[in-house]
Design a protein around this motif. Structure first.
Motif, PDB file in Angstrom:
ATOM      1  N   ARG A  26     -29.547 -16.610  12.231  1.00  0.00           N
ATOM      2  CA  ARG A  26     -29.610 -17.999  12.665  1.00  0.00           C
ATOM      3  C   ARG A  26     -28.338 -18.701  12.221  1.00  0.00           C
ATOM      4  N   GLU A  27     -27.716 -19.390  13.160  1.00  0.00           N
ATOM      5  CA  GLU A  27     -26.415 -20.016  12.926  1.00  0.00           C
ATOM      6  C   GLU A  27     -26.607 -21.449  12.450  1.00  0.00           C
ATOM      7  N   VAL A  28     -26.049 -21.775  11.283  1.00  0.00           N
ATOM      8  CA  VAL A  28     -26.129 -23.119  10.708  1.00  0.00           C
ATOM      9  C   VAL A  28     -24.711 -23.646  10.492  1.00  0.00           C
ATOM     10  N   THR A  29     -24.420 -24.818  11.006  1.00  0.00           N
ATOM     11  CA  THR A  29     -23.115 -25.435  10.805  1.00  0.00           C
ATOM     12  C   THR A  29     -23.160 -26.324   9.567  1.00  0.00           C
ATOM     13  N   VAL A  30     -22.324 -26.010   8.584  1.00  0.00           N
ATOM     14  CA  VAL A  30     -22.236 -26.793   7.352  1.00  0.00           C
ATOM     15  C   VAL A  30     -21.351 -28.011   7.559  1.00  0.00           C
ATOM     16  N   THR A  31     -20.194 -27.814   8.220  1.00  0.00           N
ATOM     17  CA  THR A  31     -19.290 -28.925   8.504  1.00  0.00           C
ATOM     18  C   THR A  31     -18.384 -28.560   9.670  1.00  0.00           C
ATOM     19  N   THR A  32     -17.912 -29.592  10.361  1.00  0.00           N
ATOM     20  CA  THR A  32     -16.884 -29.426  11.393  1.00  0.00           C
ATOM     21  C   THR A  32     -15.680 -30.313  11.090  1.00  0.00           C
ATOM     22  N   GLY A  33     -15.575 -30.800   9.843  1.00  0.00           N
ATOM     23  CA  GLY A  33     -14.591 -31.823   9.520  1.00  0.00           C
ATOM     24  C   GLY A  33     -13.320 -31.348   8.876  1.00  0.00           C
ATOM     25  N   LEU A  34     -12.994 -30.057   8.961  1.00  0.00           N
ATOM     26  CA  LEU A  34     -11.787 -29.550   8.331  1.00  0.00           C
ATOM     27  C   LEU A  34     -10.596 -29.619   9.281  1.00  0.00           C
ATOM     28  N   LYS A  35      -9.412 -29.745   8.707  1.00  0.00           N
ATOM     29  CA  LYS A  35      -8.194 -29.715   9.513  1.00  0.00           C
ATOM     30  C   LYS A  35      -7.750 -28.284   9.786  1.00  0.00           C
ATOM     31  N   MET A  36      -7.795 -27.431   8.756  1.00  0.00           N
ATOM     32  CA  MET A  36      -7.406 -26.029   8.909  1.00  0.00           C
ATOM     33  C   MET A  36      -8.049 -25.241   7.763  1.00  0.00           C
ATOM     34  N   GLY A  37      -9.227 -24.709   8.019  1.00  0.00           N
ATOM     35  CA  GLY A  37      -9.929 -23.972   6.986  1.00  0.00           C
ATOM     36  C   GLY A  37      -9.203 -22.697   6.602  1.00  0.00           C
ATOM     37  N   TYR A  38      -9.277 -22.344   5.304  1.00  0.00           N
ATOM     38  CA  TYR A  38      -8.568 -21.152   4.849  1.00  0.00           C
ATOM     39  C   TYR A  38      -9.429 -20.221   3.999  1.00  0.00           C
ATOM     40  N   GLN A  39     -10.086 -20.758   2.975  1.00  0.00           N
ATOM     41  CA  GLN A  39     -10.846 -19.905   2.061  1.00  0.00           C
ATOM     42  C   GLN A  39     -12.198 -20.535   1.771  1.00  0.00           C
ATOM     43  N   ILE A  40     -13.180 -19.674   1.504  1.00  0.00           N
ATOM     44  CA  ILE A  40     -14.512 -20.128   1.142  1.00  0.00           C
ATOM     45  C   ILE A  40     -14.895 -19.468  -0.185  1.00  0.00           C
ATOM     46  N   LYS A  50     -29.117 -22.250  -6.763  1.00  0.00           N
ATOM     47  CA  LYS A  50     -28.714 -22.195  -5.357  1.00  0.00           C
ATOM     48  C   LYS A  50     -27.193 -22.173  -5.283  1.00  0.00           C
ATOM     49  N   LYS A  51     -26.668 -21.338  -4.418  1.00  0.00           N
ATOM     50  CA  LYS A  51     -25.222 -21.173  -4.314  1.00  0.00           C
ATOM     51  C   LYS A  51     -24.619 -22.205  -3.379  1.00  0.00           C
ATOM     52  N   ASP A  52     -23.645 -22.934  -3.897  1.00  0.00           N
ATOM     53  CA  ASP A  52     -22.942 -23.962  -3.142  1.00  0.00           C
ATOM     54  C   ASP A  52     -21.686 -23.356  -2.503  1.00  0.00           C
ATOM     55  N   ILE A  53     -21.020 -24.148  -1.687  1.00  0.00           N
ATOM     56  CA  ILE A  53     -19.838 -23.663  -0.964  1.00  0.00           C
ATOM     57  C   ILE A  53     -18.650 -24.581  -1.252  1.00  0.00           C
ATOM     58  N   ASN A  68     -25.766 -27.110  -1.729  1.00  0.00           N
ATOM     59  CA  ASN A  68     -26.940 -26.431  -1.206  1.00  0.00           C
ATOM     60  C   ASN A  68     -28.201 -27.128  -1.757  1.00  0.00           C
ATOM     61  N   PRO A  69     -29.252 -27.449  -0.924  1.00  0.00           N
ATOM     62  CA  PRO A  69     -29.464 -26.931   0.420  1.00  0.00           C
ATOM     63  C   PRO A  69     -29.065 -27.875   1.556  1.00  0.00           C
ATOM     64  N   GLY A  70     -28.798 -29.152   1.279  1.00  0.00           N
ATOM     65  CA  GLY A  70     -28.536 -30.088   2.372  1.00  0.00           C
ATOM     66  C   GLY A  70     -27.106 -30.097   2.851  1.00  0.00           C
ATOM     67  N   TRP A  71     -26.209 -29.427   2.111  1.00  0.00           N
ATOM     68  CA  TRP A  71     -24.791 -29.302   2.442  1.00  0.00           C
ATOM     69  C   TRP A  71     -24.081 -30.651   2.494  1.00  0.00           C
ATOM     70  N   GLU A  72     -24.438 -31.538   1.562  1.00  0.00           N
ATOM     71  CA  GLU A  72     -23.729 -32.814   1.434  1.00  0.00           C
ATOM     72  C   GLU A  72     -22.344 -32.564   0.857  1.00  0.00           C
ATOM     73  N   ARG A  73     -21.340 -33.206   1.466  1.00  0.00           N
ATOM     74  CA  ARG A  73     -19.952 -33.011   1.039  1.00  0.00           C
ATOM     75  C   ARG A  73     -19.661 -33.797  -0.230  1.00  0.00           C
ATOM     76  N   ARG A  74     -18.989 -33.142  -1.164  1.00  0.00           N
ATOM     77  CA  ARG A  74     -18.561 -33.774  -2.412  1.00  0.00           C
ATOM     78  C   ARG A  74     -17.119 -33.339  -2.701  1.00  0.00           C
ATOM     79  N   VAL A  75     -16.448 -34.077  -3.594  1.00  0.00           N
ATOM     80  CA  VAL A  75     -15.035 -33.817  -3.865  1.00  0.00           C
ATOM     81  C   VAL A  75     -14.864 -33.347  -5.302  1.00  0.00           C
ATOM     82  N   LEU A  76     -14.273 -32.171  -5.454  1.00  0.00           N
ATOM     83  CA  LEU A  76     -13.925 -31.665  -6.777  1.00  0.00           C
ATOM     84  C   LEU A  76     -12.636 -32.297  -7.300  1.00  0.00           C
ATOM     85  N   ALA A  77     -11.634 -32.409  -6.413  1.00  0.00           N
ATOM     86  CA  ALA A  77     -10.339 -32.935  -6.832  1.00  0.00           C
ATOM     87  C   ALA A  77      -9.630 -33.543  -5.641  1.00  0.00           C
ATOM     88  N   ASP A  78      -8.911 -34.663  -5.880  1.00  0.00           N
ATOM     89  CA  ASP A  78      -8.078 -35.248  -4.838  1.00  0.00           C
ATOM     90  C   ASP A  78      -6.616 -35.123  -5.256  1.00  0.00           C
TER      91      ASP A  78
END
Length: 382
Positions: A26-40, A50-53, A68-78
């Motif tokens: 089953r395909e679940v989209t976590v986000t579509t808001g990246l400019k150029m994804g590189y690593q996960i 629960k494992k986060d991304i 995880n589980p709602g896949w709310e976006r948070r910021v580690l560092a700016d």
């Protein structure tokens, strides 16, 4: 090699499986808001089991993660422009991993800051983390934690993309790989054996209590082992793609098993068109090309998706006509592989991980897209 297609449907769709030896997904989209994804990076940041991304967007100035589980976006560092690679490990044993991050990436050493940071959580992991600069290594491109046998502590591997000077197209210079131990964070040379473009470093546990290190570069696959004096020695495993550079060597590398038989899976050459399987034959490794129609191959993961004791290979490419594939061994010797299309055009996969992301005991697939700017999970429905 047989090719079977799994229908890729939109958000929260069910992928119908026609390959009897693979589960449905089953395909679940976590986000579509990246400019150029590189690593996960898949890791439990909140200590809830629960494992986060963590999703690295190389054109962003932020390092973001999705809870995880709602896949709310948070910021580690700016204010971390050009983030290119991260690795997680609990260096202080407080239950929350620290994050090593390389940013300020450029392919030219003369223009690359190559800043290596250590990010540490405060009382609330959902707030931005504190940072400490460890070093600056031009073109710092791959970070990994490795068990070096020092009182069960892991050290940090920092691998540049190229050495200096590096002149395209063959970039023939040696590439140094550095090791840093937590606390001191002093730069130590582990090896300078790789040449040209060094695209992948992978710690592995083989027949030793401590880990060894695979490197994949223009000079092929090398296995680096720490001797009794603490020095690292490199052994050539395979030369990779035999064509002249820059269409030479190895780009990505993972280790898998078919029952008791170990194999090496690679993408070749650098950003290449091939998925390759190496099987040990005495002291040498037999090279078998199982796919050669990718364009800018980049994502590679290995894991047992159907619980039969034999690992599958997940591979994706970022170039024109991008696809995400799974390869299943059709014999116990790993000489013949069946290709299944997991996602026909929905993600230009730059990186994938095989992990249980919904805590149901089954391995799922998580991938990050480059030009598609998305993160997807393919939940195992077996």
């Amino acid at each position: 090699m047989k090719s079977v297609s799994l229908l890729g449907l939109p958000f929260l769709s069910v992928l119908t499986c026609f390959a009897a030896d693979l589960p449905g997904f089953r395909e679940v989209t976590v986000t579509t808001g990246l400019k150029m994804g590189y690593q996960i990076v898949v890791v439990d940041l909140t200590r809830d089991g629960k494992k986060d991304i963590i999703a690295l967007d190389e054109r962003s100035t932020e390092l973001a993660w999705f809870e995880n589980p709602g896949w709310e976006r948070r910021v580690l560092a700016d204010n971390v422009p050009r983030p290119i690679n991260a690795a997680a490990w609990d260096t202080d044993q407080d239950g929350t991993p620290e994050i090593a991050l390389a940013h300020g990436f450029e392919t030219n050493p003369e223009r690359s800051q190559g800043i290596v940071l250590l990010l540490t959580a405060g009382a609330d992991v959902r707030q931005p983390w504190t940072r400490r600069e460890i070093d600056r290594v031009p073109t710092a491109h791959r970070l990994r934690w490795i068990d070096t046998g020092h009182d069960r502590r892991k050290g940090l591997i920092v691998a540049p993309l190229v050495g200096s000077p590096a002149q395209p197209p063959d970039s023939a210079a040696s590439v140094p790989v550095y090791l840093y131990m937590p606390g001191e964070w002093n730069r130590t040379l582990l090896t300078k054996q790789p040449t040209g473009v060094l695209h992948s470093v992978v710690p592995v546990t083989l027949e030793r209590p401590d880990e060894q290190l695979f490197t994949a570069s223009f000079s092929g696959i090398h296995l680096h082992t720490r001797d009794q004096r603490g020095n690292w020695q490199g052994e050539e495993i395979a030369k990779g793609d035999p064509r002249p550079c820059p269409q030479c060597g190895t780009s990505e590398i993972k280790i898998g098993r078919l029952g008791q038989t170990r194999f090496i899976a690679t993408i070749e050459p650098w950003h290449g068109n091939q998925v390759v399987v190496y099987l040990q034959n005495g002291k040498s490794w037999k090279r078998t090309v199982v796919e050669e129609e990718m364009v800018n191959g980049h994502a590679l993961a290995v894991g047992d998706l159907n619980g039969d004791g034999r690992d599958e290979i997940v591979a994706g490419f970022r170039g024109k006509g991008f696809q995400l594939y799974a390869f299943t061994a059709e014999d116990s010797d790993g000489l013949n592989w069946r290709r299944t299309t997991l996602d026909p055009g929905g993600i230009a996969a730059a990186d994938c991980r095989i992990e249980d992301l919904n805590s149901d005991g089954r391995p799922d697939i998580a991938c990050i897209g480059a030009s598609t700017g998305n993160v997807k999970i393919y939940e195992n429905l077996q």
